[in-house]
Motif scaffolding. Structure first.
Motif, PDB file in Angstrom:
ATOM      1  N   HIS A 175       0.854  -1.194   0.000  1.00 47.63           N
ATOM      2  CA  HIS A 175       0.000   0.000   0.000  1.00 47.63           C
ATOM      3  C   HIS A 175       0.893   1.249   0.000  1.00 47.63           C
ATOM      4  CE1 HIS A 175      -3.113   2.862   0.879  1.00 47.63           C
ATOM      5  NE2 HIS A 175      -4.020   1.906   0.733  1.00 47.63           N
ATOM      6  N   PRO A 176       0.581   2.226  -0.863  1.00 47.22           N
ATOM      7  CA  PRO A 176       1.428   3.435  -0.907  1.00 47.22           C
ATOM      8  C   PRO A 176       1.501   4.148   0.438  1.00 47.22           C
ATOM      9  CG  PRO A 176      -0.069   3.375  -2.787  1.00 47.22           C
ATOM     10  CD  PRO A 176      -0.466   2.239  -1.891  1.00 47.22           C
ATOM     11  N   TYR A 177       0.432   4.061   1.250  1.00 48.49           N
ATOM     12  CA  TYR A 177       0.483   4.700   2.564  1.00 48.49           C
ATOM     13  C   TYR A 177       1.501   4.000   3.463  1.00 48.49           C
ATOM     14  CZ  TYR A 177      -0.923   6.437   7.122  1.00 48.49           C
ATOM     15  OH  TYR A 177      -0.909   6.993   8.378  1.00 48.49           O
ATOM     16  N   THR A 178       1.537   2.665   3.392  1.00 38.35           N
ATOM     17  CA  THR A 178       2.518   1.924   4.202  1.00 38.35           C
ATOM     18  C   THR A 178       3.937   2.300   3.770  1.00 38.35           C
ATOM     19  OG1 THR A 178       0.927   0.097   4.191  1.00 38.35           O
ATOM     20  CG2 THR A 178       3.115  -0.370   5.093  1.00 38.35           C
ATOM     21  N   LEU A 179       4.130   2.445   2.467  1.00 37.47           N
ATOM     22  CA  LEU A 179       5.451   2.853   1.978  1.00 37.47           C
ATOM     23  C   LEU A 179       5.844   4.198   2.580  1.00 37.47           C
ATOM     24  CD1 LEU A 179       5.105   2.063  -1.817  1.00 37.47           C
ATOM     25  CD2 LEU A 179       6.752   1.045  -0.255  1.00 37.47           C
ATOM     26  N   GLY A 180       4.888   5.122   2.591  1.00 35.65           N
ATOM     27  CA  GLY A 180       5.160   6.444   3.135  1.00 35.65           C
ATOM     28  C   GLY A 180       5.443   6.402   4.626  1.00 35.65           C
ATOM     29  N   LEU A 181       4.653   5.623   5.343  1.00 34.83           N
ATOM     30  CA  LEU A 181       4.850   5.500   6.798  1.00 34.83           C
ATOM     31  C   LEU A 181       6.223   4.921   7.111  1.00 34.83           C
ATOM     32  CD1 LEU A 181       1.910   3.770   8.693  1.00 34.83           C
ATOM     33  CD2 LEU A 181       2.794   6.069   9.024  1.00 34.83           C
ATOM     34  N   ARG A 182       6.553   3.879   6.375  1.00 33.28           N
ATOM     35  CA  ARG A 182       7.826   3.206   6.605  1.00 33.28           C
ATOM     36  C   ARG A 182       8.989   4.165   6.338  1.00 33.28           C
ATOM     37  NH1 ARG A 182      10.042  -1.075   2.547  1.00 33.28           N
ATOM     38  NH2 ARG A 182      10.236   0.914   1.504  1.00 33.28           N
ATOM     39  N   ASN A 183       8.826   4.969   5.335  1.00 38.28           N
ATOM     40  CA  ASN A 183       9.917   5.885   4.996  1.00 38.28           C
ATOM     41  C   ASN A 183      10.058   7.039   5.980  1.00 38.28           C
ATOM     42  OD1 ASN A 183      10.587   4.325   2.856  1.00 38.28           O
ATOM     43  ND2 ASN A 183       9.261   5.431   1.436  1.00 38.28           N
TER      44      ASN A 183
END
Ligand code: ATP
Length: 333
Positions: A247-255
């Motif tokens: 999920h793009p949101y998970t990518l953002g959170l992780r980053n």
């Protein structure tokens, strides 16, 4: 063995301008002894989901749909009395965000622990309950003699530990830990997280760990549910969420927590703020902030799709995520 099975849960708050859809169609099941992280920005609905499970919701909240089955009992159908008698504290307990708010200021901490124990165990004497409280204090690194102090005599870290003692006093099968360390300084945070984990393992309790901090869940949880706009947008084992999110949101959170992300992965940032939850309408709630949103995302609410091994993602473009990430990386360089 499944301990908790949440299915299609909708918990809304009544507000002047309509219903705030704080938990909107959430499904999640938890095994005995398992630790699941609920991670997401402030206002994404993590606390609402947890409070629904233990039914500690404010008066303007309503569980409008869905079921919460705990060890064979449908929580949504219990009366308040049944819930207090059979479930709350004894089977499911909660460590709140700010422990000071969890204690009644007019009674000593010890009296409150004794009261909770004796409410559930008719055969336990006051002296026995008090002794158990002292032992828990000792286990949690608090001088047992401090049990006769009032909450205001405790530091923030001690109050949080005392709250953990209270939450574990009846060996519950499920502990809901709502940002248990955010109010504390960093050194104490680590120690308290370690203590919670140790005690949980000793009791073989399951735990839902709520946090906005991806590095906390990556260290403490077996699985992670990523919450956005009242929905569980991605669910998988912790390693998959950290190394292979879709999920793009998970990518953002992780980053946002670079120490846990893999250097080879392209960084996706997520500017903007969480969505309005009053009548959010159709479409993906993350679309306004998503670098990969296309027409369908604005019009059709994505449903959970399975990517094997319990990995579920609510995103129309989850299939293409690696390619999208690589393209985004090329544009940036
Ligand atoms: P935080 O980390 O800040 O606690 P959260 O992810 O736990 O955030 P919730 O506290 O569950 O999120 O809030 C979800 C949504 O519900 C937010 O939009 C919030 O403003 C709204 N909300 C929470 N409590 C109430 C209430 N009593 N009445 C109306 N709306 C509420």
């Amino acid at each position: 063995m499944t301990l908790l099975d949440i299915d299609g849960l909708k918990t809304y708050y009544g507000a002047d301008d309509g219903w705030v859809r704080a938990t909107d169609d959430a499904s999640l099941s938890i095994e005995r002894g398992e630790t699941v992280g609920l991670v997401g920005e402030s206002g994404s609905g993590k606390t609402t989901l947890a409070k629904s499970i233990i039914r500690l919701l404010p008066d303007n909240a309503e569980i409008v749909d869905g079921s919460i089955e705990f060890d064979g009992t449908e929580i949504t159908e219990l009366s308040d009395k049944e819930l207090r008698r059979q479930i709350r504290w004894s089977e499911i307990s909660m460590i709140p965000q700010n422990a000071m708010n969890g204690f009644d200021p007019v009674y000593t901490v010890g009296d409150q622990i004794v009261e909770v124990i004796r409410h559930h165990e008719d055969d336990t004497s006051k002296a026995e309950a008090r002794e158990r409280g002292r032992e828990l204090f000792d286990d949690l690194g608090i001088d047992p003699d401090r049990i006769d102090d009032y909450p205001h005599q405790f530091s923030g870290g001690m109050a949080q530990r005392a709250m953990i003692a209270l939450a574990l006093a009846l060996s519950p099968s499920l502990v809901l830990a709502d940002e248990p360390t955010t109010a504390l300084d960093v050194v104490i945070q680590d120690r308290i997280l370690e203590t919670i984990k140790e005690m949980q393992e000793e009791l073989n309790s399951a735990m839902i760990m709520i946090t906005h901090d991806m590095s906390v869940v990556s260290e403490t949880c077996d699985r992670i549910a990523v919450v956005y706009g009242g929905r569980i947008v991605e669910l998988a084992d912790a390693e998959t969420i950290i190394t292979n999110p879709r999920h793009p949101y998970t990518l953002g959170l992780r980053n946002a927590f670079p120490d846990i992300s893999d250097d080879d992965q392209e960084l996706i940032s997520i500017p903007g703020s969480p969505p309005e939850l009053v009548d959010p309408g159709e479409g993906c709630r993350f679309a306004p902030r998503c670098p990969f949103a296309e027409e369908e995302c604005w019009e059709v609410t994505p449903q959970p799709e399975s990517y094997g091994d319990g990995h579920q993602v609510e995103c129309h473009r989850a299939d293409e995520i690696e390619h999208l990430q690589a393209e985004a990386g090329k544009k940036e360089t």
